[in-house]
Write a protein that holds these residues in place. Structure first.
Motif, mmCIF file in Angstrom:
data_model
loop_
_atom_site.group_PDB
_atom_site.id
_atom_site.type_symbol
_atom_site.label_atom_id
_atom_site.label_comp_id
_atom_site.label_asym_id
_atom_site.label_seq_id
_atom_site.Cartn_x
_atom_site.Cartn_y
_atom_site.Cartn_z
ATOM 1 N N GLY A 7 0.815 -1.201 0.000
ATOM 2 C CA GLY A 7 0.000 0.000 0.000
ATOM 3 C C GLY A 7 0.852 1.256 0.000
ATOM 4 N N ARG A 8 0.451 2.287 -0.766
ATOM 5 C CA ARG A 8 1.183 3.546 -0.794
ATOM 6 C C ARG A 8 0.210 4.685 -1.106
ATOM 7 N NH1 ARG A 8 3.343 5.684 -5.685
ATOM 8 N NH2 ARG A 8 2.450 4.692 -7.550
ATOM 9 N N PHE A 9 0.656 5.928 -0.859
ATOM 10 C CA PHE A 9 -0.185 7.086 -1.138
ATOM 11 C C PHE A 9 0.671 8.198 -1.702
ATOM 12 C CE2 PHE A 9 1.592 8.458 2.827
ATOM 13 C CZ PHE A 9 1.641 9.840 2.726
ATOM 14 N N TRP A 10 0.013 9.149 -2.344
ATOM 15 C CA TRP A 10 0.683 10.383 -2.760
ATOM 16 C C TRP A 10 -0.341 11.514 -2.770
ATOM 17 C CZ3 TRP A 10 -0.300 6.297 -5.960
ATOM 18 C CH2 TRP A 10 -1.115 6.511 -7.071
ATOM 19 N N ILE A 11 0.188 12.747 -2.607
ATOM 20 C CA ILE A 11 -0.662 13.931 -2.502
ATOM 21 C C ILE A 11 -0.319 14.879 -3.639
ATOM 22 C CG2 ILE A 11 -1.319 15.888 -1.044
ATOM 23 C CD1 ILE A 11 -0.437 14.264 1.369
ATOM 24 N N THR A 12 -1.340 15.460 -4.256
ATOM 25 C CA THR A 12 -1.155 16.466 -5.299
ATOM 26 C C THR A 12 -1.782 17.768 -4.816
ATOM 27 O OG1 THR A 12 -1.355 14.727 -6.952
ATOM 28 C CG2 THR A 12 -1.484 16.992 -7.734
ATOM 29 N N PRO A 13 -1.053 18.903 -4.638
ATOM 30 C CA PRO A 13 0.395 19.021 -4.869
ATOM 31 C C PRO A 13 1.197 18.258 -3.818
ATOM 32 C CG PRO A 13 -0.438 21.002 -3.816
ATOM 33 C CD PRO A 13 -1.648 20.159 -4.135
ATOM 34 N N ASP A 14 2.420 17.833 -4.202
ATOM 35 C CA ASP A 14 3.265 17.011 -3.334
ATOM 36 C C ASP A 14 4.106 17.914 -2.435
ATOM 37 O OD1 ASP A 14 4.991 15.277 -2.138
ATOM 38 O OD2 ASP A 14 5.558 14.222 -3.970
ATOM 39 N N ILE A 72 0.884 22.764 0.981
ATOM 40 C CA ILE A 72 -0.571 22.697 1.101
ATOM 41 C C ILE A 72 -1.063 24.011 1.708
ATOM 42 C CG2 ILE A 72 -2.471 21.505 2.242
ATOM 43 C CD1 ILE A 72 -0.837 18.958 2.093
ATOM 44 N N GLN A 73 -1.987 24.683 0.986
ATOM 45 C CA GLN A 73 -2.479 25.990 1.433
ATOM 46 C C GLN A 73 -3.997 25.981 1.437
ATOM 47 O OE1 GLN A 73 -0.820 29.080 -0.990
ATOM 48 N NE2 GLN A 73 1.310 28.433 -0.633
ATOM 49 N N VAL A 122 -6.755 19.795 -3.053
ATOM 50 C CA VAL A 122 -5.808 18.765 -2.659
ATOM 51 C C VAL A 122 -6.372 17.403 -3.084
ATOM 52 C CG1 VAL A 122 -4.624 17.627 -0.751
ATOM 53 C CG2 VAL A 122 -4.916 20.112 -0.739
ATOM 54 N N LYS A 123 -5.512 16.594 -3.688
ATOM 55 C CA LYS A 123 -5.932 15.263 -4.132
ATOM 56 C C LYS A 123 -5.072 14.213 -3.437
ATOM 57 C CE LYS A 123 -6.534 12.496 -8.345
ATOM 58 N NZ LYS A 123 -6.398 12.497 -9.828
ATOM 59 N N ILE A 124 -5.749 13.292 -2.709
ATOM 60 C CA ILE A 124 -5.051 12.197 -2.031
ATOM 61 C C ILE A 124 -5.321 10.922 -2.822
ATOM 62 C CG2 ILE A 124 -4.731 10.955 0.133
ATOM 63 C CD1 ILE A 124 -6.039 13.315 1.560
ATOM 64 N N SER A 125 -4.258 10.246 -3.262
ATOM 65 C CA SER A 125 -4.385 9.001 -4.025
ATOM 66 C C SER A 125 -3.856 7.854 -3.189
ATOM 67 C CB SER A 125 -3.612 9.078 -5.346
ATOM 68 O OG SER A 125 -4.114 10.136 -6.147
ATOM 69 N N ASN A 136 -9.063 7.686 -5.316
ATOM 70 C CA ASN A 136 -8.685 9.087 -5.122
ATOM 71 C C ASN A 136 -9.723 9.788 -4.257
ATOM 72 O OD1 ASN A 136 -6.469 8.930 -7.101
ATOM 73 N ND2 ASN A 136 -8.139 8.742 -8.593
ATOM 74 N N LEU A 137 -9.220 10.695 -3.398
ATOM 75 C CA LEU A 137 -10.085 11.580 -2.621
ATOM 76 C C LEU A 137 -9.703 13.014 -2.966
ATOM 77 C CD1 LEU A 137 -12.149 12.264 -0.395
ATOM 78 C CD2 LEU A 137 -10.284 12.043 1.270
#
Length: 927
Positions: A403-410, A418-419, A424-427, A470-471
């Motif tokens: 399992g892994r995740f990434w955030i956009t923007p990183d 993060i502002q 914000v997109k969490i995958s 994705n969230l």
């Protein structure tokens, strides 16, 4: 100078004068080669200058003991010589050389002189190859094999050792093996040998019908092929039998024997045309490799009848089978036809069957299955008739992993952060088996989340990014900060869920800096500057720094636009040495650069290229010539002494003493110290520590072992005097002066004209040769003697001659009006006082190289001695080059044409002369 371990160390000076005082020693260094021709004048200059440090002549040049005198004029000459030494370059550092010798079990060894070396061995035996290397610093060794490294083939740690040993060698390990040695000087040295592995597998007979004929049974009026196949090296030879009858091509009109063109001798086919009653019988195929490597013949038999048929099977399981980890799986395979009765075998598409697999005929059971056991399993039925029958099924084991995740923007890999107010997109991604059963759930701070206008939950197309959800958080608000959890599960159950937590918050990063640690070595009264650089930090605008030495604060400040801060020390002293820490600070934390500033000297490097370090070999004790160079001697203060520690292997107590050093040590300069009174055959551990006014430097430890003098096994020997060890030739201690290694390109500009060669034997001005320098202070009749290594004769052939003949040849140059005599002697093992004259020549032979050939017939280990005798004047230099010894007698034309030189003796030492020589030596006075 006093010595601390009087019981172990005896003076080299005492050895030369017959003394046994254990309190003196001699420290020697290397003399650059370009000073060789002016050696006598330079030595007198050094003597007169009152030096206690004696330059070590190369290993072939013997040793000199210096007495103290003082003279101003010769002191100036010495200063000029020291300047020349400083230009001499890297001293004893030498690029690597390499050769390969073999041992172990071998069927045959073909050492072809001009092509390649082939080492033949039977499969299952032990292969042992040894790589002999020279060079300084000590070369690193690596064994490799054609089309990949040796370790890729047999996973053996010996690929980095001198000896490569492969036990139970297999056929795939045959090929060309390379030994590569490199020490950073020049090009790596590489030698190779080809290893040929011989083997013979059990032959296999398969039966086939001609195309288009009945497939169930072999009726009359049908053609049958019996195919015999065996893997082997060298190629196999086949023969066929029907019962006890040997079948040959043409012996029976109904039988044809041939080899298919595409098999290249690996297959033999017996064709039975239009089956007859007598063709139903027992058939045997015999495979043979003619007993090479003592490999016996192998035979296989097959019974042909009218019921012979190919196999057929049935698999009593579903396809695919989806199971949970830990369950037991049973696969059942049954035969439905075939004569002879087929053999059932289970195989796996990738890899071998799991070790826990239980096989019972056609039934395969896997207890407590795991994800690693998943894959395609096949049941194969074979009775060597027609093609094997095969049925397969696929086992799928449910699993969730990685399992892994990434955030956009990183925020972790970019400057962006993060502002509030941004999207914000969490995958979240996992690997699921089977993927169609995968489902996702989202939670915020432990509470379930449902898709809405501001929080959109989607699942990515499996073809684009399988196993991904994705969230999307639109218009991020302060209330959205928190911990989000992605939970993955499988619909079939039985598998633990995977949870991935992601924290969304306003974050800062502490500074990341370089270097984290750096050691700086520098002598006293010198300057040093330390620099600490910022790689990244958030926020950047509030960075401050402070420099400390231990707990003492040195400097503080704040960053403006620069990315680094420096701290200089203009003049180092004892108070300035220590650990300097530079801390770079923001509101998230601190990053630290550490610098260790020290005046410790680097470790010395032991010199491993001395071929025979045992320079004194007595009955119960031996003396060892310990040699080393100093790593980066100019990096810190001058080395004033070395602390030498020595202890016997297995003992706890160290004996220590100091070896004083006068003057500066140059990079690459070889330092020698003789360890005496070492007990045979004990090994000793030696520790060497450099000392400066700062204190002790880094130590180096090595183990020395007693080894008998080098005794090469002789089948072919050639020496052109190109390498630094001059092929293990040594100077005789009983002569008046020494032979000198020389090349035209490097000889002294004040050489004597009208004598000596203008190039080596091949015509190269860069090539080397050995010669005697007859300039003053040499006197008429003085001798220089050069000793070859001791050669062991080849083993006797029980079916051949009683003794071994060798052809000994060399080139010699005798030009000048004052040429003296060149003699060659043969010394047999155990006869140190008897030298048998082989060859002699005297007088001017002109400005050219001449070649001499002599047959020798030694009955035991032997040594060759070149003796040059000075003539009446200085124009009498004599040189030799390209010394060769080859097994077997010389060609007759070489003996008759190239040995017809005035004064040549050309005496052949035969076995029948040996008793006469012994008798003469007893009656004649000792030398």
């Amino acid at each position: 100078m006093s010595v601390g371990c009087a019981g172990l160390l005896r003076s080299a000076d005492g050895r030369r004068r017959g003394r046994t005082d254990g309190r003196r020693f001699l420290l020697r260094r290397a003399v650059p080669g370009y000073l060789g021709s002016a050696r006598a004048r330079v030595e007198r200059a050094r003597l007169a200058a009152g030096l206690r440090k004696v330059p070590l002549r190369p290993p072939w040049a013997g040793y000199v003991h210096v007495h103290v005198k003082m003279d101003l004029v010769y002191g100036l000459v010495w200063l000029l010589t020291v300047l020349l030494e400083g230009i001499s370059g890297q001293g004893v550092y030498a690029p690597p050389t390499v050769r390969i010798v073999h041992s172990g079990l071998a069927c045959n060894i073909e050492e072809e002189r001009y092509s390649e070396r082939v080492y033949t061995i039977r499969e299952g035996e032990t292969l042992e190859l040894t790589c002999l290397v020279t060079g300084h610093p000590r070369p690193q060794i690596r064994w490799t094999k054609t089309a990949g490294s040796a370790s890729d083939r047999f996973q053996d740690s010996s690929v980095f050792n001198e000896t490569l040993r492969i036990t139970n060698i297999q056929r795939h390990q045959g090929g060309r093996y390379y030994c590569k040695a490199e020490n950073g000087l020049g090009s790596p040295a590489i030698k190779s040998i080809r290893v040929d592995v011989y083997y013979l597998d059990d032959p296999v007979v398969t039966v086939h019908q001609s195309i288009g004929e009945a497939k169930e049974q072999f009726y009359y009026e049908r053609t049958v092929f019996l195919r015999c196949v065996a893997n082997s090296n060298p190629p196999v030879r086949y023969s066929w039998r029907r019962g006890q009858e040997v079948l040959l091509q043409g012996s029976d009109k109904g039988v044809e024997i041939y080899e298919p063109f595409f098999t290249q001798g690996e297959t033999k086919i017996l064709k039975l045309k239009n089956l007859r009653p007598q063709d139903y019988a027992n058939y045997s195929c015999i495979a043979s490799v003619r007993n090479v490597c003592n490999i016996p013949d192998k035979m296989v038999s097959f019974r042909l009848s009218n019921k012979t048929a190919s196999p057929s099977i049935k698999l009593l399981v579903d396809d695919p089978i989806v199971v949970n980890p830990g369950e037991a799986i049973t696969l059942v395979c049954v035969t439905t036809g075939g004569e002879p009765a087929p053999t059932l075998t289970w195989v796996r598409s990738f890899g071998t069957l799991p070790e826990k697999t239980v096989l019972n005929g056609g039934t395969l059971t896997i207890p407590a299955i795991t994800s690693e056991d998943a894959g395609t399993y096949s049941c194969i039925a074979n009775n060597n008739v027609g093609n094997p029958a095969k049925k397969s099924t696929n086992i799928i084991v449910r699993a969730l992993k990685k399992g892994r995740f990434w955030i956009t923007p990183d925020p972790y890999h970019k400057d962006d952060n993060i502002q509030i107010g941004r999207e914000v997109k969490i995958s979240c991604q996992v690997e699921a088996v089977p993927s169609e059963e995968l489902t996702f759930s989202w939670f915020k701070n432990g509470r379930p989340l449902r898709s809405s206008e501001r929080m959109v939950i989607t699942q990515t197309d499996p073809d684009v990014s399988p196993g991904t959800t994705n969230l999307d958080i639109i218009d991020l608000k302060f209330t959205d900060f928190g911990t989000y959890t992605c939970v993955a599960s499988l619909k079939g159950g039985g598998i633990s869920d995977i949870s991935i937590d992601v924290n969304i918050s306003s974050s800062t990063d502490p500074p990341a800096v370089e270097p984290a640690f750096l050691e700086i070595r520098q002598g006293q009264d010198r300057s040093v500057t330390m620099s600490c650089r910022v790689l990244r930090a958030y926020p950047i605008r509030v960075l401050t720094y402070e420099w400390r030495l231990g707990n003492k604060l040195l400097r503080t400040g704040q960053f403006d636009s620069q990315e680094y801060t420096e701290y200089p020390v203009k003049s180092l002293s004892n108070e300035n040495y220590g650990v300097y820490n530079c801390s770079i600070i923001n509101e998230a934390g601190a990053g630290r650069c550490s610098f260790l500033v020290t005046g410790k000297a680097y470790a010395p490097e032991f010199y491993y290229d001395t071929y025979n370090p045992v320079w004194q070999n007595r009955h119960r004790v031996y003396s060892y010539s310990l040699q080393w160079t100093q790593m980066n001697p100019d990096a810190v203060d001058r080395i004033v002494a070395y602390r030498l520690g020595i202890r016997q292997a297995g003992q706890q107590r160290w004996w220590e003493q100091e070896i004083k050093i006068n003057g500066n040590i140059q990079k690459g300069e070889l330092i020698t110290y003789n360890l005496t009174e070492l007990i045979k055959p004990e090994a000793y551990e030696v520790r060497l520590t450099p000392l400066t006014k700062f204190g002790e430097g880094d130590s180096t430890i090595r183990v020395i072992k007693y080894s008998a003098p080098v005794n090469p096994h002789l089948r072919e020997f050639h020496c052109g005097f190109e390498d630094g060890n001059i092929c293990l030739f040594t100077q005789d201690d009983t002569d008046n002066f020494d032979w000198t290694k020389q090349s035209t390109a490097t000889r002294n500009t004040k050489y004597t004209p009208n004598t000596g060669p203008n190039a080596d034997r091949s015509g190269s001005k860069e090539g080397f040769y050995m010669y005697i320098e007859t300039s003053r202070p040499r006197l008429e009749g003085e001798k220089a003697r050069l000793l070859s290594p001791v050669f062991s004769i080849a083993p006797k052939n029980p079916y051949g001659p009683t003794n071994t003949a060798y052809c000994f040849s060399f080139f010699y140059h005798m030009y000048g009006q004052h040429i003296g005599v060149l003699n060659v002697y043969l010394r047999l093992k155990g006869q140190t006082t008897i030298e048998n004259p082989l060859w002699s020549s005297s007088g001017n032979k002109g400005q050219r190289w001449n070649e001499a050939h002599v047959n020798i017939y030694p009955i035991t280990s032997f040594q060759l001695i070149f003796e040059g005798i000075r003539g009446p004047g200085i124009e009498g230099d004599i040189a030799i080059d390209d010394v060769s010894i080859a097994e077997g007698e010389c060609a007759k034309q070489d003996l008759t044409t190239k040995n017809s030189v005035d004064g040549a003796v050309g005496i052949l030492v035969h076995l029948w002369l040996f008793p006469v020589i012994v008798l003469i030596s007893i009656l004649s006075p000792r030398r």
